[in-house]
Write an enzyme that holds these catalytic residues in place. Structure first.
Site, PDB file in Angstrom:
ATOM      1  N   HIS A  60       0.807  -1.219   0.000  1.00 50.22           N
ATOM      2  CA  HIS A  60       0.000   0.000   0.000  1.00 50.22           C
ATOM      3  C   HIS A  60       0.835   1.262   0.000  1.00 50.22           C
ATOM      4  CE1 HIS A  60      -3.242  -2.776   1.122  1.00 50.22           C
ATOM      5  NE2 HIS A  60      -3.997  -1.897   0.498  1.00 50.22           N
ATOM      6  N   GLY A  61       2.054   1.170   0.477  1.00 52.83           N
ATOM      7  CA  GLY A  61       2.871   2.382   0.449  1.00 52.83           C
ATOM      8  C   GLY A  61       4.133   2.224   1.252  1.00 52.83           C
TER       9      GLY A  61
END
Lengths: 481, 305
Positions: free
Chosen positions: A325-326
């Protein structure tokens, strides 16, 4: 180009008309899809088109080479090359500064100053989606699950197909390439169903998610000035927002694809009606979780072996999903606490307990099902604080404020009356979703047996709600991943 | 296919008709943008000073206190790119123009309307100032750029409740109905400072270019430019990011030293302004606007430098 923009409202009918009325051969339709997809992407930033083209060419060539090569070691080498290049592109654009930051910090701990420089890197939209798609193509050829295509146009269409290019669903070559290579025939019921799904997706995004965002942004940005109960309300709204934002995008993507004669993977299966966390993750972002299951979890052992091995693998997949996701520790923590919640289910062997529809053939769930849904949803409300907060420290501060005496006060923030309207909309939304939970999407069969007049009136009502409540065009949350 | 197209069109046509009717109905409602464009045209032969900028300018400079004819072209959330386009338009149309007053606020170099939450206001410049700033279709239309909920409220206010939709005076200046905001200024200061502090410098270079273009344009036409950082309440100033603030102040100083026609005045912490002069932490009330306007008039009445 955003699905919820006027630009897209003009773009889509133009491409639709060209596709069905002007470019009638398979090859020309695929070329049109590539051109339209590149225009769609370039609307955001044309400079990163080169990355898509590069990713396409790399896996097209490597796919053919793997198939041609007879020696296992050479095949493996080629696969390693494909995976390295794809992860290299992804790693550079998405994780470079994260690793530099952590290297610098790690050396500081040992009293050394490394001081590696950060780069001013823009994260190309959709990079986490299309690199995973091309990577799975090469892996599937290596595993001899599919044969490579020699048709570069078909392959490029598979990589850049505009409805799912920037935020999925992440398609597999085994299901999508045959559709690209086969002549599409217009199907009235498929197209009208596609329109219904687009309409529902727009409602989710523009009415529910974007209006939740107004409160969520304010509460999370000024969390220090709000009471614990208001922060719980903010976290609750974010849980609704992220679902409606992302599943709304997927609905529009799937609906648009159906207008062009394609079937995409179902990406969300009413996840908030899940009775435990395991069921939730089988229903949430399905194309990503199945990707990690097939290409990561199973290769490291999956659920085979002892409980300890299962637990190890569960933590591993959730940490990787979190990091996907990051480039931020908060996402790793988000993955970790999800994995932690899995532990009791794995130990008791109940992680695969719920595979059937909730309240099957009943209007309402029973007490046990209701408690399961409530408990799972409540867990997500708190877990997602890590997802939404700007940093790990802020997430912890946010939680600290929640668990203070102000938790037992009434939530207070500006625009209480608007919040009340939003809550009514959310409740209505969940009622519609509940009655459509056994379908592909909530509107699939709703009013299908009613008189045409009622059906059309219902669709008009949704359009009016979209116009009535829509705000400033808000980017989809998953664009940043 | 024929059935699909026919049914889709049949579904869309009533919607399009409603949108067209709504668009015409809303465009008929008076608004500050069209009002200012009309007013400035009426006085164009005599206007010697124009005031540009955001709400800080709109509420902060009252042309009634200027010795010569002045017009306030400030609007809420008007950013420096729009100031530049407005100046380009009116500099050719105002034969007596001698001075331009432009606010140089804490936010000026870090914001542009198109990238912010107020981007819907772009349609006002396209539709009522005829500036053709954005090519986006939504900014060419009232219905497409504003929530139906807000448009319905406007229609009700104007057509049913006969509300006066013009919030500014004939001179373009606007004042708050109340002398102070509901909340205490001490509470509002840190909130406004936080809201105005940018996450990054992405727009700085572009905005400095806009600022310099404004100075150059005035210079070419022999027009004096007064850049002014308006006074703000202590609770606001104390919470500003020093780097962002310094960037603004140094840009003003740089323009002043580089161009003869430009002066820069930093009144951010001017001791002449006290609690009674502010509506909230960063906007003067009518009293503050009077003080500020007299001060500026005094300054521009003298030769520059």
């Amino acid at each position: 180009m955003l699905f919820n923009s006027i630009d897209f409202a003009v773009f889509l009918p133009i491409v639709f008309i060209l596709y069905w009325f002007v470019f009638k051969t398979l090859r020309s339709q695929n070329v049109l899809l590539i051109v339209a997809s590149y225009v769609f992407y370039a609307w955001w930033d044309w400079r990163f088109l080169g990355l898509i083209v590069a990713s396409t060419l790399i896996d097209y060539c490597i796919g053919l080479a793997i198939d041609k090569e007879e020696r296992k070691t050479s095949k493996k080498l080629l696969l390693t090359l494909s995976v390295s290049l794809n992860l290299g592109i992804l790693g550079f654009f998405k994780y470079y500064n994260f690793f530099i930051d952590n290297f610098n910090e790690a050396f500081m701990l040992f009293g050394r100053v490394l001081d590696l420089n950060y780069l001013n890197i823009i994260l190309p939209v959709g990079i986490s989606f299309y690199t995973f798609q091309t990577m799975s193509y090469s892996i599937d050829i290596y595993r001899e699950k599919i044969k490579p295509t020699t048709n570069l146009i078909a392959f490029a269409s598979f990589v850049c197909f505009f409805p799912q290019l920037v935020a999925g669903p992440i398609e597999r070559a085994s299901s999508f390439l045959p559709q690209v290579q086969k002549r599409r025939i217009f199907d009235y019921s498929k197209a009208t169903d596609g329109l219904k799904q687009i309409l529902w997706g727009l409602f989710k995004k523009m009415v529910i998610a974007d209006n939740c965002a107004v409160f969520v942004n304010d509460i999370f940005e000024n969390y220090g000035t709000y009471s614990g109960s208001t922060l719980v309300f903010g976290a609750f709204l974010f849980t609704i927002q992220i679902y409606c934002d992302f599943s709304g995008y997927s609905d529009i993507a799937i609906g648009v694809s159906r207008l062009f004669g394609f079937n995409l993977k179902k990406n969300f299966a009413f996840p908030y009606f899940s009775r435990n966390i395991a069921e939730f993750w089988r229903r949430w972002h399905i194309s990503l979780t199945t990707w990690f299951k097939d290409y990561f979890y199973i290769p490291i052992g999956g659920s085979r072996g002892s409980k300890w091995i299962q637990l190890r693998n569960t933590f591993a997949i959730f940490l990787v999903i979190g990091l996907w996701h990051g480039a931020h520790w908060k996402f790793v923590v988000y993955g970790f606490i999800n994995a932690l919640h899995f532990v009791p289910y794995i130990i008791r062997g109940k992680n695969t307990k719920y595979t059937t529809l909730i309240a099957n053939n009943r209007y309402l769930p029973n007490a046990k099902e209701f408690f399961g849904m409530f408990h799972t949803f409540l867990f997500l409300v708190f877990a997602r604080i890590f997802f939404r907060a700007d940093s790990l420290t802020i997430a912890i501060d946010y939680l600290n404020t929640i668990f203070s005496s102000s938790l037992f006060t009434l939530p207070r923030f500006p625009n209480m009356s608007e919040a009340l309207v939003l809550l009514i909309l959310i409740a209505s939304f969940f009622i519609v979703e509940w009655f459509g939970r056994d379908k592909e999407h909530a509107l699939e069969q709703l009013f299908s047996k009613s008189k045409r007049l009622y059906r059309v009136a219902f669709y008009y009502a949704i359009v009016v709600l979209i116009f009535y409540f829509n705000g400033e065009e808000q980017q989809f949350i998953y664009f940043q991943f | 296919m024929k059935k699909f197209i026919t049914q889709t069109i049949a579904f869309l046509v009533p919607l399009l008709i409603i949108v067209a009717v709504l668009e015409a109905t809303i465009r008929h409602i008076p608004n500050d943008y069209r009002f200012k464009n009309t007013q400035i045209q009426l006085d164009k032969e005599s206007i010697k000073t124009i005031i540009l900028g955001s709400s800080h300018s709109m509420y902060g400079f009252n042309p009634d206190y200027f010795s010569d004819k002045a017009y306030n072209l400030g609007h809420v959330s008007q950013t420096i790119d729009l100031d530049y386009y407005l100046l380009k338009k009116y500099i050719e149309e105002l034969p007596q123009l001698e001075t331009v007053v432009l606010r140089l606020s804490y936010t000026t170099l870090h914001e542009q309307i198109e990238t912010g939450l107020e981007s819907w206001r772009l349609k006002d410049y396209n539709l009522y100032y005829d500036l053709h700033i954005s090519n986006k279709l939504k900014y060419k239309s009232e219905v497409l750029s504003v929530k139906l909920k807000n448009n319905v409220a406007r229609i009700k206010d104007y057509y049913l409740d006969n509300t006066n939709m013009i919030t500014v005076e004939n001179t373009g200046w606007a004042s708050f109905d109340e002398p102070h905001a509901n909340k205490s200024i001490d509470v509002l200061g840190p909130i406004a400072a936080k809201r105005h502090t940018a996450d990054d410098d992405a727009l700085v270079i572009e905005n400095i270019n806009h600022l310099e273009n404004i100075v150059k344009l005035c210079n070419e036409k022999g027009i004096a430019l007064l850049l002014i950082t308006l006074p703000a309440h202590q609770s606001y100033v104390a919470h500003l990011d020093q780097y962002q603030l310094e960037l603004v102040i140094s840009s003003g100083e740089k323009m002043k030293s580089k161009y003869d026609n430009c002066i820069y005045l930093n009144l951010l912490e001017d001791p002449n302004f006290n609690d009674a002069d502010f509506y909230d932490a960063d906007h003067p009330n009518a009293n503050g606007a009077k003080k500020l306007s007299i001060l500026v008039d005094d300054l521009i009445s003298k030769p520059l430098n």
